[in-house]
Scaffold this active site. Structure first.
Site, PDB file in Angstrom:
ATOM      1  N   LYS A  58       0.813  -1.215   0.000  1.00 49.16           N
ATOM      2  CA  LYS A  58       0.000   0.000   0.000  1.00 49.16           C
ATOM      3  C   LYS A  58       0.845   1.263   0.000  1.00 49.16           C
ATOM      4  CE  LYS A  58      -1.041   1.692   3.802  1.00 49.16           C
ATOM      5  NZ  LYS A  58      -1.478   2.023   5.156  1.00 49.16           N
ATOM      6  N   THR A  59       1.845   1.331   0.876  1.00 49.72           N
ATOM      7  CA  THR A  59       2.658   2.545   0.982  1.00 49.72           C
ATOM      8  C   THR A  59       3.400   2.820  -0.322  1.00 49.72           C
ATOM      9  OG1 THR A  59       2.940   2.147   3.349  1.00 49.72           O
ATOM     10  CG2 THR A  59       4.451   3.700   2.311  1.00 49.72           C
ATOM     11  N   ASP A 245      -4.839   8.183   3.125  1.00 47.83           N
ATOM     12  CA  ASP A 245      -4.359   6.885   3.596  1.00 47.83           C
ATOM     13  C   ASP A 245      -5.258   6.381   4.725  1.00 47.83           C
ATOM     14  OD1 ASP A 245      -2.794   4.660   3.907  1.00 47.83           O
ATOM     15  OD2 ASP A 245      -1.164   5.680   4.953  1.00 47.83           O
ATOM     16  N   GLU A 246      -5.344   5.067   4.900  1.00 49.29           N
ATOM     17  CA  GLU A 246      -6.105   4.432   5.989  1.00 49.29           C
ATOM     18  C   GLU A 246      -7.547   4.945   6.026  1.00 49.29           C
ATOM     19  OE1 GLU A 246      -4.833   1.991   7.397  1.00 49.29           O
ATOM     20  OE2 GLU A 246      -2.685   2.238   7.712  1.00 49.29           O
ATOM     21  N   GLN A 276      -9.422  -4.312   7.865  1.00 50.64           N
ATOM     22  CA  GLN A 276      -8.541  -3.900   8.958  1.00 50.64           C
ATOM     23  C   GLN A 276      -9.104  -2.690   9.704  1.00 50.64           C
ATOM     24  OE1 GLN A 276      -4.137  -4.341   8.367  1.00 50.64           O
ATOM     25  NE2 GLN A 276      -4.691  -4.447   6.199  1.00 50.64           N
ATOM     26  N   ARG A 622      -0.171 -10.426  10.562  1.00 53.87           N
ATOM     27  CA  ARG A 622       1.111  -9.849  10.991  1.00 53.87           C
ATOM     28  C   ARG A 622       2.249 -10.851  10.769  1.00 53.87           C
ATOM     29  NH1 ARG A 622      -0.074  -5.555   9.858  1.00 53.87           N
ATOM     30  NH2 ARG A 622      -1.917  -6.644   9.095  1.00 53.87           N
TER      31      ARG A 622
END
Length: 760
Positions: A58-59, A245-246, A276, A622
């Site tokens: 994503k980043t 973002d997010e 998430q 994770r």
């Protein structure tokens, strides 16, 4: 008051670092992107929602998209608005874009929602009744202001604590609601039905102070944009492209702010993952991302599903679990890295065995030369860390509690232990001073100063000095009664200590001191966790033969210095793990009532269950190489053993991807049975309250120090700083009965008087 966003703001664009005809980066900056990532980068115009699954890059997509806008000349830096949730993410984005384009991108608008809203508000503060140099209140300032308003309105602050009232106001601000949009009934019975009026008074008081709180930064922006079309048009012309973002973590006010700004060019790109979304408890609205296509007609949805973090079995397990949620847009993660190990599910007899087994597994990984920093234990509730901390100390395994304090360093645990230390050792002045006014009893600095004065003058501990002050008139009658009641409580608890199990003793102390009630009345988001930690403290104490042994263990734990850097196992909550990744992840405590959390289910029903399932999905994703899920058949809650049944989430894991070896005959995919009624709060049964007993009469023998004989005799003239000059009538060791010239007859301790001639 503080203002972390204060900086000089010039509306005029900064000098343009991008000059026509000068190439800023080679075409290779798109190299390495997979086809879907590249599609997300190159989909420049119109509304775009990038559904970025865990570990899908994503980043990289975000930063490359920003760089692409600059390199292709679709926008100058000052025509970009990029919104993040943390300052750290903003800095990382700025650095990455600069590296991609080969030059610092100056003049663009990049930051958190609050920072950007503050920047806009400073330019137009007068239009919402503020000055441009307004202050931003922190939480302490907000609570102080709310307390003043409660007092002015004669609202019982014990029944309606300031923190609770502030929480209601903050939720309204998260939803973009100003006081004029609310009716009195919207506040229910909070603050006696007057919380909406208090909200209005709070807002007026803020304007008088030329201040706002964090919620106001966006709220005032909404008022500004909705009431001044020319101002909104100015920002429409400025911002050609908006990136967020997010997006799954936005609240209603943030959504409205973005929607208003995006009306100009409609070039809005939101990146997020509905699977998430785990912050509903602090105002995040998952509906914002689920309604994106409806809210922005013609929107393009791009799914990033190729995962670069985890193995196939881990991803398939996580995908199979989250598929049980109804509130999602849908995607399936996959990887080209191979299947790897199956997700292990291990059942244990009890929580102690669970901690021992995980400790042994970590030692085995360590022997296989796995760095400890690549191992994490992710728990649902903070109190779960205690068992692992104790086990790691026994094994000598270095660890760090990420995003929080170690168990015995937490405020509520240190407070409770301070009560126990005073019971065992009355001369422990540090412990006594910590809790003498906790919960608040009106024993303020002046009273403490008086206690210290007696203690120093007579060479005794503060607790004994407090006892002696209850026998004289230095303290006001109400405070004297309060102090005596507390000291009699300590004497009674000390008398019970040799015969009462330490788990029962601590329960008695926490209840009768009012400490438990203090946190039950506290409406902050942290309060339930603090109560859970207190229950876990009782569980910890049950493992020791006596109270003294437990306190010695705590002293050794606290004396173990943690190296700030080094190779250590990470222990943290699932909420704190979002955005992190580890080679090996252990997920203990997957039992009904604990995970999914019973309180979440009771508070928000199906929505709460789905958020708990998303939290489980975050935990699994994770892990890079291995994920291990554990559950116990029994868990000690507040010192009592409680039967536990496996979490329903275990029954939702796809069996083909699970290595299942649970306890109690449970198997993955076998379904779910309703749990027994959860254990809530402290047990009702309590030892009967005993009649007050003094230290001298305590069964746990504490010999009182002999009181020193005074130098004063009946007839002596003395001076007392509070009562003035008087004549000594009678003497009892260090206590004097004095007829004061103007204050009447009082009993005082001789430490507080001097000969009258010396005072003159």
């Amino acid at each position: 008051m503080s203002d972390p966003f204060a900086f000089e703001d010039s509306y005029e664009p900064a000098p343009q670092p991008l000059r026509a005809g000068v190439p800023l980066a080679p075409p290779a900056y798109l190299d390495g992107l997979n086809p879907i990532q590249r599609e997300a980068v190159e989909a420049q115009d119109g509304p775009v929602l990038v559904l970025a699954g865990a570990g899908t890059g994503k980043t990289r997509v975000l930063t490359t998209r920003l760089a692409h806008l600059l390199v292709t000349r679709r926008a100058s830096p000052w025509q970009l608005l990029a919104v993040t949730f943390t300052n750290k993410a903003a800095r990382e984005m700025r650095d990455r874009v600069a590296a991609l384009v080969g030059t610092p991108a100056e003049g663009w608008w990049l930051g958190t929602f609050h920072a950007l809203a503050a920047r806009i508000l400073r330019r137009h503060a007068e239009l919402v009744g503020l000055k441009s140099n307004f202050s931003i209140l922190d939480t302490d300032d907000q609570l102080r202001l709310i307390k003043q308003l409660l007092e002015a309105e004669n609202v019982d602050s014990k029944k309606w604590p300031a923190r609770m009232v502030l929480g209601v106001i903050e939720r309204w601000k998260d939803r973009g609601l100003t006081p004029d949009k609310l009716e009195a009934k919207d506040g229910g019975t909070v603050a006696g039905g007057r919380v909406v009026a208090l909200y209005a008074a709070y807002q007026e008081r803020l304007k008088t102070l030329n201040a706002c709180d964090f919620g106001d930064l966006l709220l005032h922006n909404l008022v500004l944009f909705q009431g001044h079309a020319d101002i909104l048009g100015e920002y429409h012309r400025r911002f050609r492209y908006i990136l967020v973002d997010e997006y799954q973590d936005t609240n209603v006010a943030q959504y409205l702010w973005l929607r208003l700004l995006a009306q100009g060019h409609r070039n809005l790109c939101c990146v997020g993952d509905e699977d998430q979304s785990i912050y509903g408890w602090r105002g995040a609205e998952i509906g914002n991302i689920l309604r994106f296509e409806h809210d922005f007609p013609g929107a393009r949805i791009i799914r990033l599903e190729q995962n670069y973090r985890s193995t196939g079995h881990i991803l398939a397990s996580a995908s199979g679990l989250i598929a049980h949620n109804k509130g999602r847009l849908g995607k399936t993660l996959w990887t080209g890295a191979g299947d790897g190990e199956q997700v292990r599910v291990r059942g244990h007899w009890d929580a102690d065995e669970e901690a021992r087994w995980i400790g042994d597994e970590i030692e085995a990984l360590q022997r296989a030369r796995v760095p400890l920093r690549q191992i994490a234990i992710l728990v649902r509730a903070g109190f779960q860390t205690r068992e692992f901390e104790d086990r790691f100390l026994t094994l000598g395994l270095p660890y760090r509690v990420v995003g929080g304090l170690r168990f015995y360093e937490r405020q509520e645990i240190r407070d409770a232990i301070a009560y126990l230390r005073v019971i065992v050792q009355p001369d422990d002045d540090l412990a006594f001073e910590r809790i003498v006014n906790l919960p608040k009893r009106g024993i303020g600095p002046a009273a403490l100063q008086m206690i210290n004065q007696v203690a120093r003058a007579q060479g005794i501990g503060q607790a004994e000095a407090a006892w002696r002050l209850t026998e004289t008139d230095e303290l006001k009658p109400k405070l004297r009664r309060t102090m005596r009641g507390l000291m009699e409580d300590f004497a009674r608890w000390r008398a019970l200590a040799p015969t009462l199990p330490q788990t029962e003793l601590v329960r008695l102390v926490l209840d009768e001191s009012g400490y438990t009630r203090m946190w039950q009345d506290d409406k902050s988001p942290e309060a339930p966790g603090r109560l859970e930690n207190l229950k876990e403290l009782v569980t910890a104490m049950a493992e020791f033969e006596n109270l003294q042994g437990f306190l010695e263990h705590v002293a050794l734990v606290m004396d173990t210095a943690e190296k700030p850097d080094g190779d250590m196992v990470s222990v943290m909550t699932l909420h704190g793990a979002k955005g992190l990744e580890f080679d090996h992840v252990f997920l203990p405590g997957w039992e009904e009532g604990l995970f999914p959390n019973q309180r979440a289910l009771e508070d928000t029903g199906i929505a709460g269950l789905e958020e708990e399932r998303r939290l489980a999905y975050v935990g699994l994703t994770r892990a890079r190489k291995s994920a291990t899920v554990c559950h116990a058949s029994r868990r000690r809650i507040f010192g009592n053993w409680m039967d536990a049944i496996p979490s329903r989430f275990l029954g939702e894991l796809p069996a083909d991807h699970i290595d299942d070896a649970p306890a109690a005959g449970f198997s993955v995919g076998a379904g779910f049975r309703e749990p027994p009624a959860p254990f809530v709060g402290f047990p009702a049964a309590r030892p009967p309250r005993q009649p007050p007993r003094t230290i001298e009469g305590a069964a746990w023998e504490v010999a009182p120090r002999p009181r020193p004989a005074t130098a004063y005799r009946p007839g002596a003239r003395v001076f007392h700083q509070k009562f003035g000059t008087g004549t000594v009538l009678a003497v009892d060791q260090d206590k004097l009965e004095i007829a004061f010239d103007h204050a009447g007859t009082k009993k005082v301790i001789d430490s507080f008087v001097t000969p009258a001639e010396r005072a003159g």
